[in-house]
Motif scaffolding. Structure first.
Motif, PDB file in Angstrom:
ATOM      1  N   LYS A 118      -6.211   2.249  -2.944  1.00 50.62           N
ATOM      2  CA  LYS A 118      -7.267   1.112  -1.602  1.00 50.62           C
ATOM      3  C   LYS A 118      -7.295   0.060  -0.980  1.00 50.62           C
ATOM      4  O   LYS A 118      -7.659  -1.078  -2.918  1.00 50.62           O
ATOM      5  CB  LYS A 118      -8.930   1.049  -2.849  1.00 50.62           C
ATOM      6  N   GLY A 119      -7.021  -1.429   0.038  1.00 49.20           N
ATOM      7  CA  GLY A 119      -6.394  -1.960   0.238  1.00 49.20           C
ATOM      8  C   GLY A 119      -4.675  -2.512  -0.226  1.00 49.20           C
ATOM      9  O   GLY A 119      -4.400  -3.956   0.528  1.00 49.20           O
ATOM     10  N   ARG A 120      -3.571  -1.568  -0.591  1.00 47.55           N
ATOM     11  CA  ARG A 120      -2.770  -1.706  -0.785  1.00 47.55           C
ATOM     12  C   ARG A 120      -2.027  -1.238   0.316  1.00 47.55           C
ATOM     13  O   ARG A 120      -0.680  -1.367   0.391  1.00 47.55           O
ATOM     14  CB  ARG A 120      -2.161  -1.126  -2.343  1.00 47.55           C
ATOM     15  N   GLU A 121      -2.340  -0.609   1.282  1.00 44.62           N
ATOM     16  CA  GLU A 121      -1.804   0.972   1.820  1.00 44.62           C
ATOM     17  C   GLU A 121      -3.341   0.429   3.425  1.00 44.62           C
ATOM     18  O   GLU A 121      -4.444   1.127   3.254  1.00 44.62           O
ATOM     19  CB  GLU A 121      -1.297   1.494   1.887  1.00 44.62           C
ATOM     20  N   TYR A 122      -1.822   0.188   4.796  1.00 48.13           N
ATOM     21  CA  TYR A 122      -3.373   0.064   5.855  1.00 48.13           C
ATOM     22  C   TYR A 122      -3.651   1.192   5.997  1.00 48.13           C
ATOM     23  O   TYR A 122      -2.709   2.748   5.904  1.00 48.13           O
ATOM     24  CB  TYR A 122      -2.233  -0.170   6.888  1.00 48.13           C
ATOM     25  N   GLY A 123      -4.731   1.749   6.177  1.00 51.36           N
ATOM     26  CA  GLY A 123      -5.773   2.825   6.357  1.00 51.36           C
ATOM     27  C   GLY A 123      -6.026   3.763   4.827  1.00 51.36           C
ATOM     28  O   GLY A 123      -7.054   4.905   5.809  1.00 51.36           O
ATOM     29  N   ALA A 124      -5.413   3.767   3.672  1.00 56.14           N
ATOM     30  CA  ALA A 124      -5.848   3.783   3.222  1.00 56.14           C
ATOM     31  C   ALA A 124      -6.908   4.723   2.406  1.00 56.14           C
ATOM     32  O   ALA A 124      -7.537   5.702   1.996  1.00 56.14           O
ATOM     33  CB  ALA A 124      -4.642   3.631   1.450  1.00 56.14           C
ATOM     34  N   HIS A 125      -7.915   3.122   2.314  1.00 55.71           N
ATOM     35  CA  HIS A 125      -9.106   3.250   1.800  1.00 55.71           C
ATOM     36  C   HIS A 125     -10.402   4.377   3.118  1.00 55.71           C
ATOM     37  O   HIS A 125     -10.949   4.876   2.165  1.00 55.71           O
ATOM     38  CB  HIS A 125     -10.079   2.066   2.369  1.00 55.71           C
ATOM     39  N   GLU A 126     -10.135   4.227   3.795  1.00 49.36           N
ATOM     40  CA  GLU A 126     -10.872   5.383   4.778  1.00 49.36           C
ATOM     41  C   GLU A 126      -9.944   7.127   4.252  1.00 49.36           C
ATOM     42  O   GLU A 126     -11.471   7.619   3.579  1.00 49.36           O
ATOM     43  CB  GLU A 126     -11.207   5.563   6.319  1.00 49.36           C
ATOM     44  N   LEU A 127      -8.746   6.958   3.851  1.00 44.21           N
ATOM     45  CA  LEU A 127      -8.553   8.524   3.900  1.00 44.21           C
ATOM     46  C   LEU A 127      -8.988   8.744   2.526  1.00 44.21           C
ATOM     47  O   LEU A 127      -8.914   9.698   1.649  1.00 44.21           O
ATOM     48  CB  LEU A 127      -7.300   8.218   4.044  1.00 44.21           C
ATOM     49  N   ILE A 128      -9.160   8.079   1.130  1.00 38.46           N
ATOM     50  CA  ILE A 128      -9.254   8.082  -0.276  1.00 38.46           C
ATOM     51  C   ILE A 128     -10.766   8.717  -0.056  1.00 38.46           C
ATOM     52  O   ILE A 128     -11.078   9.249  -0.925  1.00 38.46           O
ATOM     53  CB  ILE A 128      -8.625   7.099  -1.377  1.00 38.46           C
ATOM     54  N   ASN A 129     -11.429   7.730   0.196  1.00 41.31           N
ATOM     55  CA  ASN A 129     -12.711   7.297   0.420  1.00 41.31           C
ATOM     56  C   ASN A 129     -13.436   9.386   1.550  1.00 41.31           C
ATOM     57  O   ASN A 129     -14.259   9.458  -0.209  1.00 41.31           O
ATOM     58  CB  ASN A 129     -13.544   6.748   1.380  1.00 41.31           C
TER      59      ASN A 129
END
Length: 590
Positions: free
Chosen positions: A221-232
């Motif tokens: 989260k916060g390290r790759e663009y768009g990752a936060h939404e996908l991971i959540n």
């Protein structure tokens, strides 16, 4: 006369409250049957239940439904053109040479998540058959990345292939730990996580993969663009447990943000979603007329008016356009179940409920003469509706009548428990509760509504789905109890999975809820095993319907009682699937 709703349980309740929440011990996740040492404090007072239960009124009036705009402007030539172009993305033949196995797998995954799988069902089956038969592309061989191996495993097992979990071991080191490089591979890790949720009971490697992926995914989260939404999105609820239409709506938006999105596939997904939604609105308007004419909500003021929620359930179970009559029939069944459940839960005396139960078990319309007026209203609606649903398949009526009798017998058992303030063991409770949740009745009707050509072997083949029905209904029941237990405890209802476990083990609600979540995971593993076993013999769409019932259970009860007490989140789900169309974003063709 009618029984007052819910007696006071006791002035010395067995229920307990946890102290301020701290980090739960790790053993909770791994050893759920061991006694858990979370300190609790006794709750000695239970609030007086109201003498009358008042459900919140429906927010979906018949006027609102009548005014829904079901018209839609569709260029069908464009739809056919897009369909042919997308179909070309599902050909893994080596002679073609343009698509690798991984590309075909990715295309299948995107197509299904976008809600287009039913359009390309035969193409997907053919592609996966070719991939599964190629021994040179075994899951986990050296040329596979963890991403490809996990994706291949998930899609093959999802479609009924009895593939092995052994691929996981290739991504472990000599000590049996997962390779450190996986901790920095977001794509691989999230697919490993999703694959782990298709495990059978006893597949330890997949269980370890789930724990590993769950631990390290938040680091992205916060390290790759768009990752936060996908991971959540993944950690909130794994893909395999999500309602298909809600996932399609979410994925159309998420996929559209990807730089590598196939614009033609995306356009088709949006058009298809709106076409399906338009048909759903028409069906809902037809059902609204039936619901108003049958008059149960107006004649029985104490019951829940939940036509829209029942229709939403049915859409979640079987959304494909060709199953229109099945959707309409199942919505009627769901509405009847809701009304009769309220009769048993909040209004009927035990003597009255006994008369009603025996009448349904005999399927005897003359028994109506011995019922009070409110029961006559319910019985007449049940008898006439089920008989009408079996008009073209009379051979199904005795089977469905028996299932209704079994359901009401289970309702009656629970009514007696509540009346007598009796708390059963969890085992005794579940032996009754997996039937009282109504999943078997719903799926039994679904089976006969979806199989229009009714033959003797069709009736006989229904028996082979027992395990599938049992575990789907078990998940339904346990999810329901997680979502509704706080209100039920306040109301004085003694029997639900949470309270039974709390009472037997003298633990607080927090511990009991974690235990029940583990039971849900266990039931999923058993259901997936049953799914694969059934899929070896047939490709009956009923198998998907049973899985979808379990998915709907998570959707409805994950954050509370989305059926009995729908909140803003429940309203948003209905709006996104049934009411509000997807905006078509026109882009240049690839």
């Amino acid at each position: 006369m009618a029984l007052q709703l819910y007696q006071v349980v006791s002035t010395q309740s067995i229920f307990v409250l946890c102290k301020p929440k701290q980090h739960l011990p790790q053993t909770l996740k791994h050893h759920r049957r061991q006694q858990l040492s979370i300190q609790c404090v006794s709750k000695t007072e239970v609030s007086q239940p109201d003498s009358r239960m008042v459900y919140q009124p429906t927010i979906w009036s018949d006027v609102f439904i009548k005014l829904l705009d079901a018209s839609i402007s569709i260029n069908y030539e464009r739809v056919n053109e897009l369909e042919q172009k997308v179909r070309s993305l599902l050909n893994p033949d080596s002679e073609n040479g343009s698509l690798s196995v991984l590309q075909v797998l990715e295309n299948i995954d995107d197509i299904e998540r976008l809600g287009l799988g039913y359009r390309f069902q035969n193409d997907i089956i053919r592609a996966l058959s070719i991939i599964a038969d190629r021994n040179i592309v075994k899951i986990g061989e050296k040329e596979d990345s963890v991403y490809e191996a996990s994706l291949k495993f998930r899609l093959l097992r999802k479609h009924g292939y009895n593939v092995s979990q052994d691929f996981v071991r290739r991504f472990k080191d000599s000590r049996g730990d997962f390779m450190g490089v996986l901790k920095t591979d977001l794509k691989g890790l999230i697919n490993l996580y999703e694959a782990s949720y298709l495990a059978f009971e006893g597949e330890r490697d997949l269980h370890e993969a789930k724990l590993f992926a769950t631990q390290y995914l938040p680091n992205f989260k916060g390290r790759e663009y768009g990752a936060h939404e996908l991971i959540n999105h993944a950690l909130e609820l794994p893909l395999y447990r999500r309602m298909l239409r809600l996932e399609a709506r979410w994925y159309i938006d998420a996929y559209g943000k990807r730089e590598d999105a196939n614009i033609l596939m995306l356009e088709l997904a949006a058009l298809d979603f709106n076409m399906v939604q338009s048909q759903l609105k028409t069906e809902l308007q037809e059902l609204s007329k039936w619901w108003k004419n049958i008059g149960l909500a107006s004649k029985l003021s104490f019951v829940r008016d939940r036509l829209m929620e029942c229709f939403f359930w049915t859409v979640g179970m079987v959304f494909e356009p060709q199953y229109y009559s099945c959707r309409v029939g199942l919505t009627k069944v769901g509405a009847l179940i809701t009304v009769i459940d309220d009769i048993y839960d909040v209004y009927g005396s035990l003597n009255e409920l006994k008369i009603f139960t025996d009448a349904v078990k005999r399927w005897d319309i003359t028994a109506i003469e011995h019922m009070p007026e409110y029961l006559q209203v319910g019985y007449r609606a049940l008898f006439n509706t089920v008989t009408e649903l079996c008009f073209n398949t009379p051979i199904a009526l005795p089977i469905l009548a028996k299932e209704w009798g079994d359901l009401l017998e289970a309702f009656y058992v629970e009514a007696k428990w509540t009346h007598n303030k009796y708390i059963p063991t969890l085992e005794d409770y579940m032996n009754n509760a997996w039937r009282s949740v109504s999943g078997v009745v719903i799926l039994s009707h679904g089976y006969f509504l979806i199989n229009k050509e009714m033959k003797k072997d069709t009736i006989e083949s229904f028996e082979k789905y027992h395990e599938l029905l049992k575990w789907s209904s078990t998940i339904f029941r346990l999810c329901n109890d997680l979502g509704t237990s706080p209100d039920e405890i306040k109301q004085g209802k003694t029997a639900n999975a949470i309270s039974c476990y709390m009472h037997a083990n003298r633990v607080c609600e927090e511990v009991a809820r974690e235990y029940i979540k583990d039971l849900i995971d266990e039931a999923w593993r058993k259901m997936i095993k049953a799914q694969v076993a059934c899929s070896q013999e047939s490709g009956d769409p009923f198998i998907d319907m049973a899985i979808n019932l379990a998915r709907l259970s998570h959707c409805t009860y994950q954050y509370g009682d989305g059926h009995g007490a729908p909140d803003a989140r429940a309203k948003d789900r209905v709006v996104s699937v049934i009411i509000e169309p997807v905006k078509i974003r026109k882009k240049e063709h690839l």
